[in-house]
Design a protein around this motif. Structure first.
Motif, PDB file in Angstrom:
ATOM      1  N   UNK A   1       0.853  -1.187   0.000  1.00 38.68           N
ATOM      2  CA  UNK A   1       0.000   0.000   0.000  1.00 38.68           C
ATOM      3  C   UNK A   1       0.890   1.238   0.000  1.00 38.68           C
ATOM      4  N   UNK A   2       0.713   2.092  -1.009  1.00 39.30           N
ATOM      5  CA  UNK A   2       1.492   3.325  -1.118  1.00 39.30           C
ATOM      6  C   UNK A   2       0.557   4.510  -0.929  1.00 39.30           C
ATOM      7  N   UNK A   3       0.706   5.191   0.204  1.00 41.46           N
ATOM      8  CA  UNK A   3      -0.169   6.312   0.533  1.00 41.46           C
ATOM      9  C   UNK A   3       0.220   7.555  -0.258  1.00 41.46           C
ATOM     10  N   UNK A   4      -0.646   8.568  -0.200  1.00 41.55           N
ATOM     11  CA  UNK A   4      -0.394   9.810  -0.917  1.00 41.55           C
ATOM     12  C   UNK A   4       0.569  10.710  -0.168  1.00 41.55           C
ATOM     13  N   UNK A   5       1.024  11.737  -0.851  1.00 48.64           N
ATOM     14  CA  UNK A   5       1.963  12.676  -0.239  1.00 48.64           C
ATOM     15  C   UNK A   5       2.544  13.619  -1.271  1.00 48.64           C
ATOM     16  N   UNK A   6       1.856  13.748  -2.407  1.00 52.87           N
ATOM     17  CA  UNK A   6       2.349  14.631  -3.451  1.00 52.87           C
ATOM     18  C   UNK A   6       3.553  14.045  -4.169  1.00 52.87           C
TER      19      UNK A   6
ATOM     20  N   UNK B   1     -13.607  -1.335 -13.521  1.00 51.40           N
ATOM     21  CA  UNK B   1     -12.396  -1.705 -14.250  1.00 51.40           C
ATOM     22  C   UNK B   1     -12.434  -1.257 -15.712  1.00 51.40           C
ATOM     23  N   UNK B   2     -13.577  -0.699 -16.125  1.00 47.09           N
ATOM     24  CA  UNK B   2     -13.750  -0.357 -17.542  1.00 47.09           C
ATOM     25  C   UNK B   2     -13.266   1.062 -17.846  1.00 47.09           C
ATOM     26  N   UNK B   3     -12.064   1.372 -17.426  1.00 44.84           N
ATOM     27  CA  UNK B   3     -11.445   2.659 -17.717  1.00 44.84           C
ATOM     28  C   UNK B   3      -9.943   2.448 -17.765  1.00 44.84           C
ATOM     29  N   UNK B   4      -9.238   3.419 -18.294  1.00 45.79           N
ATOM     30  CA  UNK B   4      -7.782   3.333 -18.326  1.00 45.79           C
ATOM     31  C   UNK B   4      -7.217   3.561 -16.928  1.00 45.79           C
ATOM     32  N   UNK B   5      -6.098   2.912 -16.645  1.00 44.67           N
ATOM     33  CA  UNK B   5      -5.457   3.098 -15.348  1.00 44.67           C
ATOM     34  C   UNK B   5      -5.038   4.553 -15.169  1.00 44.67           C
ATOM     35  N   UNK B   6      -4.591   5.195 -16.257  1.00 46.40           N
ATOM     36  CA  UNK B   6      -4.170   6.591 -16.138  1.00 46.40           C
ATOM     37  C   UNK B   6      -5.335   7.499 -15.743  1.00 46.40           C
ATOM     38  N   UNK B   7      -6.567   7.129 -16.105  1.00 47.42           N
ATOM     39  CA  UNK B   7      -7.730   7.896 -15.666  1.00 47.42           C
ATOM     40  C   UNK B   7      -7.933   7.748 -14.161  1.00 47.42           C
ATOM     41  N   UNK B   8      -7.776   6.520 -13.669  1.00 42.73           N
ATOM     42  CA  UNK B   8      -7.933   6.264 -12.237  1.00 42.73           C
ATOM     43  C   UNK B   8      -6.867   7.009 -11.438  1.00 42.73           C
ATOM     44  N   UNK B   9      -5.624   6.989 -11.923  1.00 41.21           N
ATOM     45  CA  UNK B   9      -4.538   7.707 -11.248  1.00 41.21           C
ATOM     46  C   UNK B   9      -4.876   9.191 -11.158  1.00 41.21           C
ATOM     47  N   UNK B  10      -5.308   9.756 -12.270  1.00 36.87           N
ATOM     48  CA  UNK B  10      -5.600  11.187 -12.311  1.00 36.87           C
ATOM     49  C   UNK B  10      -6.719  11.552 -11.352  1.00 36.87           C
ATOM     50  N   UNK B  11      -7.765  10.722 -11.296  1.00 37.12           N
ATOM     51  CA  UNK B  11      -8.870  10.982 -10.371  1.00 37.12           C
ATOM     52  C   UNK B  11      -8.386  10.943  -8.928  1.00 37.12           C
ATOM     53  N   UNK B  12      -7.527   9.978  -8.602  1.00 40.19           N
ATOM     54  CA  UNK B  12      -7.040   9.830  -7.231  1.00 40.19           C
ATOM     55  C   UNK B  12      -6.072  10.935  -6.838  1.00 40.19           C
ATOM     56  N   UNK B  13      -5.548  11.669  -7.830  1.00 44.36           N
ATOM     57  CA  UNK B  13      -4.595  12.756  -7.561  1.00 44.36           C
ATOM     58  C   UNK B  13      -5.251  14.136  -7.533  1.00 44.36           C
ATOM     59  N   UNK B  14      -6.579  14.186  -7.624  1.00 45.91           N
ATOM     60  CA  UNK B  14      -7.280  15.471  -7.706  1.00 45.91           C
ATOM     61  C   UNK B  14      -7.355  16.132  -6.331  1.00 45.91           C
ATOM     62  N   UNK B  15      -6.246  16.732  -5.911  1.00 41.86           N
ATOM     63  CA  UNK B  15      -6.164  17.398  -4.610  1.00 41.86           C
ATOM     64  C   UNK B  15      -7.149  18.567  -4.582  1.00 41.86           C
ATOM     65  N   UNK B  16      -8.064  18.603  -3.606  1.00 38.72           N
ATOM     66  CA  UNK B  16      -9.059  19.683  -3.560  1.00 38.72           C
ATOM     67  C   UNK B  16      -8.422  21.069  -3.563  1.00 38.72           C
TER      68      UNK B  16
END
Length: 376
Positions: free
Chosen positions: A11-16, A188-203
């Motif tokens: 598990x790799x947590x966030x941190x910019x 699972x029906x999306x590109x991994x790069x889309x998922x990464x980008x969504x998870x990086x959307x810092x408010x």
């Protein structure tokens, strides 16, 4: 007789960006702990949160952390070694359009208020104005496009179904507040790069990222480690790397410099951004501690190993994330610090990993690659 291999998770947590740089160094060190036959590329599943999802995806693609480390050191044009323009792009036309909407709609609404003799206050004007601007400073479309192109150029798998291992990337749906775990059944029906980008959307900093008709924000806004994802999928050994810990601004041991005053300062004297970041780091530490206590109590059969930096060194993380030199310093810090921590904890960790059929070596300062030579 060696223990049977249990299901494992990293598990790799966030941190910019700086947190991700620390994780690269940390994983490169962790690879030196494992004896031939296992490495960070051989976990059964990966959970990547926010910027950690970038590194989790690369390692899930069987790219060695040392390879990522070397590419940054050598300033090679690879996925993680991005430039400012790859992510941060201001749209001049959009700024002009927003400014025009502010003027047009504010005047229209104020005329309507006066015509109907409604009372209004400055707080009303504030809410009217904020509706005219985007929900964040930067769009993440440039980042998604950059990842998509880089993945294609470097042969990185961008499809959850094609990966040879499990990869989970959490984000939050902004409209209903629920967590969505990309990579899980039904997501699972999306590109991994889309998922990464969504998870990086810092408010505030980034706008919520749109996928289909839904908007998503940073996977770190709710939970820190999302340990329940790995436990639900059957992991019995979970290694958590958390780069985000609060600074320990002990005036007798460290000096937190004020660039304008030229003296050691308290966190409160360094302005809104640093005070907010320290507050978020405190929140991260407390939430992670609660999660660890909860899951260790509910699931005593699951071993959870936490690796994180020391609070006295986190000033290193407060540097320009776009600086290749700064990223190199933080990566090297992650490598050297983690090597020292692994040596100190060797007896404990050797026992924990051994229970799950993973052999370790005490020769932590062997040349890079020596400890993982047999994992192919």
């Amino acid at each position: 007789m060696p223990a049977a291999r249990n299901k494992t998770a990293l598990v790799l947590a966030g941190g910019g960006i700086m947190g991700a740089a620390y994780e690269i160094g940390c994983l490169a060190a962790l690879d030196r702990l494992f004896a031939p036959g296992f490495s960070t590329r051989r976990f059964d599943m990966y959970v990547g949160i926010s910027a950690g999802s970038v590194i989790a995806t690369l390692v899930a693609n069987r790219i060695a952390p040392q390879t990522i480390y070397d590419s940054v050191i050598n300033d090679e044009r690879r996925v993680f070694n991005w430039r400012r323009s790859d992510i941060y792009q201001l749209n001049g036309w959009e700024i002009l359009a927003s400014s025009w909407r502010v003027l047009r709609n504010t005047l229209r609404i104020l005329r309507k208020y006066r015509r109907n003799r409604w009372s209004y206050s400055l707080s009303d004007i504030y809410y009217i104005l904020q509706e005219q601007f985007p929900a964040g400073i930067f769009s993440l479309e440039p980042m998604e496009n950059y990842l998509r192109q880089s993945f294609a150029q470097e042969g990185i798998i961008d499809d959850f179904d094609l990966l040879k291992t499990e990869l989970y990337i959490p984000a939050y749906d902004l409209d209903d507040g629920r967590r969505v775990v990309f990579g899980s059944e039904g997501h699972r029906d999306l590109r991994i790069c889309q998922a990464i980008t969504a998870s990086c959307a810092i408010p505030y900093f980034f706008r919520p990222h749109k996928i289909g008709e839904r908007y998503y924000v940073d996977g770190s806004v709710g939970q820190v480690s999302h340990l329940d994802i790995a436990i639900k999928q059957g992991a019995k050994l979970i290694v958590v790397v958390n780069p985000r810990v609060p600074m320990d601004n002990d005036r007798e041991l460290t000096c937190l410099p004020s660039l304008s005053e030229g003296r050691c300062s308290s966190v409160a004297e360094l302005g809104i951004a640093i005070a907010r970041e320290q507050s978020l780091r405190i929140e991260t530490r407390e939430n992670l501690a609660l999660a660890l206590d909860l899951h260790r109590t509910r699931h005593p059969e699951v071993d959870i190993v936490l690796i994180e930096p020391g609070s006295e060194e986190t000033l290193l993380f407060f540097q320009s994330p776009m600086s290749q030199t700064a990223r190199t310093h933080v990566m090297n810090y992650g490598l050297q610090l983690t090597l020292g921590q692994l040596q100190e904890r060797y007896v404990e960790l050797s026992s924990v990993f051994g229970r799950h059929g993973i052999r370790t070596t005490s020769d932590l300062f062997a040349p890079p690659g020596a400890a993982v030579a047999g994992d192919e």
